[in-house]
Design a protein around this motif. Structure first.
Motif, PDB file in Angstrom:
ATOM      1  N   LEU A  66      -1.226 -11.491   6.978  1.00 39.66           N
ATOM      2  CA  LEU A  66      -1.482 -10.343   7.862  1.00 39.66           C
ATOM      3  C   LEU A  66      -2.839  -9.472   7.482  1.00 39.66           C
ATOM      4  CD1 LEU A  66       2.136  -8.910   8.499  1.00 39.66           C
ATOM      5  CD2 LEU A  66       0.706 -10.134  10.347  1.00 39.66           C
ATOM      6  N   ASP A  67      -3.129  -9.307   6.189  1.00 36.16           N
ATOM      7  CA  ASP A  67      -4.216  -8.648   5.474  1.00 36.16           C
ATOM      8  C   ASP A  67      -5.335  -9.372   6.257  1.00 36.16           C
ATOM      9  OD1 ASP A  67      -2.725  -6.523   4.349  1.00 36.16           O
ATOM     10  OD2 ASP A  67      -2.544  -7.889   2.291  1.00 36.16           O
ATOM     11  N   TYR A 126       0.838  -1.275  -0.139  1.00 36.50           N
ATOM     12  CA  TYR A 126      -0.072   0.054  -0.158  1.00 36.50           C
ATOM     13  C   TYR A 126       0.924   1.351  -0.009  1.00 36.50           C
ATOM     14  CZ  TYR A 126      -3.700  -3.235   1.220  1.00 36.50           C
ATOM     15  OH  TYR A 126      -4.193  -4.504   1.737  1.00 36.50           O
ATOM     16  N   GLY A 127       1.994   1.057  -0.439  1.00 39.12           N
ATOM     17  CA  GLY A 127       2.932   2.358  -0.464  1.00 39.12           C
ATOM     18  C   GLY A 127       3.902   2.587   0.813  1.00 39.12           C
ATOM     19  N   GLY A 145      -2.046  -0.344  12.017  1.00 38.40           N
ATOM     20  CA  GLY A 145      -1.088  -0.593  11.015  1.00 38.40           C
ATOM     21  C   GLY A 145      -0.082  -1.527  11.306  1.00 38.40           C
ATOM     22  N   ARG A 146       0.788  -1.883  10.522  1.00 34.49           N
ATOM     23  CA  ARG A 146       2.024  -2.575  10.818  1.00 34.49           C
ATOM     24  C   ARG A 146       3.002  -2.085  11.393  1.00 34.49           C
ATOM     25  NH1 ARG A 146       1.903  -6.209   5.127  1.00 34.49           N
ATOM     26  NH2 ARG A 146      -0.567  -6.629   5.028  1.00 34.49           N
TER      27      ARG A 146
END
Length: 491
Positions: free
Chosen positions: A258-259, A122-123, A274-275
């Motif tokens: 993870l998603d 996702y960038g 988030g991660r």
């Protein structure tokens, strides 16, 4: 009319088929030794003079227990400890001047680990702790839990149910070896608030307003706390159905896993931030080893270039020494406990609130879940039910009455089997708690504070005597699992 309170309590200690508190293998060994003595007595009675003393000694070492642990195991652990101290394995001194790409940068069980940075699709980028010895990969999700004290009781029940469902899905994800949920609390160093206020105050502000803000910054650390909640997921590429061929494919498969896990985690009463990045993981390890660096680490993480400044090389301590009852490291002394016994009665959803609540000292409480595969869960639980029935039959044969705890344990085993048949997951649960002080004179007060909090949470903790370094590492976002370490040691 009284208000109905929902309680929970689906845990029990594993009890395999065995006699006198022994496991299955030990029971068969004892029976074999007894049969051998009977045969020797029938064939050569004079040989009993030489056989009985060692058998009695071995039986005493295996049957006599201290705190639930056999004396023989305690003696073996103490001998290993003294041998390790003699070899200098309890001390770590970093080579500050030495720089070698293949050198271990962290002490003890953290030595084989290294930190990777991967794209999340996702960038952005996130950090992965890679165990070079076993190939396991550990990624961490940063979450913010919702307080149950400010939520409706029905919402809390829904969150608990969703969390149980989330854990049940782990049984259908064979690549996930274990999940560690860590709540880290520490007194706010003041740097975060001071930096925020300094950026907000303009030079043209009234002197009185600036004085009030300065006083707020000065007094806030005594009342504020720094709280960080993490969910670390350890992934085994070898158990993945995709069968990744190299590290790049393994990291890609981890990202996809993870998603899915993160999307379902949002229904468990937490907000997924988030991660965790590689810098945030390195910063968490660094502040654990050096509590004085918390303020500086927070400043570095606020910078856009934190990935370049906070690396795995800066995460470890300069020096560390493990003692039987504590772990001394850069600027701090830590004590770690393990979950000795869960609550014997049903508890409410906020049972751990006092234990994980912020206190006067830096503290980390980690719950570790090792989900049994869905295909093996029913077989394991049926073995537990059969073991309970075997013990009940054995007690009737020898004329011993069933105790209340025996009856409760058998009922719990049957209840677990019924719930698993209805779709519930089965997890092996363990808990670890670490408290750190910067002044050794405060150690006794910190220990008393943690143990009192555990007692109020109806949990029995046992200090990890001789395993303080391993317990300390378990509460870090590095994927350390003590049962797995002990299994490697045995094999």
């Amino acid at each position: 009319m009284g208000h109905e309170v929902r309680t929970y309590g689906g845990w029990r200690r594993r009890h395999p088929i065995g006699l006198l508190g022994l496991d299955t293998t030990s029971t068969f060994i004892v029976l074999a030794c007894a049969m051998l003595l009977v045969l020797v007595a029938a064939v050569a009675p004079q040989a009993l003079v030489f056989l009985v003393p060692p058998v009695v000694l071995a039986g005493g070492l295996g049957l006599v227990r201290i705190g639930g642990v056999p004396v023989g195991r305690l003696a073996l652990a103490r001998c290993r400890w003294h041998w390790g101290v003699f070899c200098g394995r309890n001390r770590y001194r970093a080579g500050v001047v030495v720089d070698h790409p293949c050198a271990f940068q962290l002490p003890g069980v953290l030595a084989p680990l290294t930190l990777l940075s991967a794209e999340d699709g996702y960038g952005g980028r996130y950090g992965i702790v890679w165990d070079r010895r076993t190939g396991l990969l550990t990624a961490t999700l940063r979450v913010v839990p919702t307080s149950t004290w400010l939520a409706d009781r029905g919402d809390a029940d829904t969150w608990v149910a969703a969390w149980g469902g989330w854990l049940a899905t782990l049984g259908h994800t064979p690549a996930v070896r274990w999940v560690t949920v860590t709540v880290e609390t520490a007194p706010e160093p003041g740097s975060t608030l001071a930096d925020s206020v300094e950026r907000a105050v303009v030079p043209a502000a009234p002197a009185a307003a600036r004085a009030i803000m300065s006083e707020l910054v000065r007094t806030a650390p005594s009342a504020a706390a720094d709280v960080d909640t993490r969910v670390s997921i350890t992934f085994d590429p070898r158990a993945s159905p995709a069968s990744p061929k190299d590290l790049v494919e393994a990291v890609a498969e981890l990202g996809r896993t993870l998603d899915g896990l993160a999307s379902r985690l949002g229904a468990c009463g937490v907000s997924v931030l988030g991660r965790a990045t590689a810098a945030e993981i390195a910063g968490a390890v660094r502040t654990a080893f050096d509590p004085h660096a918390r303020g500086e680490v927070n400043r570095l993480l606020a910078r856009p270039s934190s990935e370049e400044i906070l690396s795995w090389g800066e995460a470890g301590p300069v020096a560390a020494t493990e003692h039987t009852d504590r772990y001394e490291h850069d600027g701090g002394t830590s004590v770690t406990w393990a979950w000795h016994e869960p609550p014997r009665q049903n508890v409410r959803s906020d049972v751990l609130a006092r234990l994980v609540a912020p206190g006067p000292f830096p503290k980390r409480v980690a719950l570790q879940y090792r989900a049994l595969p869905a295909a093996a869960a029913s077989r394991v639980l049926q073995q537990e039910v059969n073991a309970a029935a075997f013990r009940a039959q054995f007690r009737r044969r020898i004329g011993r009455d069933e105790t209340a705890r025996d009856s409760w344990d058998a009922a719990r085993a049957r209840q677990a089997a019924v719930e698993e048949a209805m779709g519930a997951g089965v997890c092996l649960v363990s808990m670890y708690a670490t408290v750190t002080v910067t002044d050794p004179a405060d150690l006794r007060r910190a220990v008393a504070q943690v143990e009192a909090s555990a007692d109020s949470s109806k949990i029995r903790l046992r200090r990890l005597w001789g395993s303080q370094a391993a317990g300390f590492a378990t509460t870090l976002p590095c994927g350390i699992c003590p049962p797995e370490l002990s299994r490697r040691l045995v094999h």
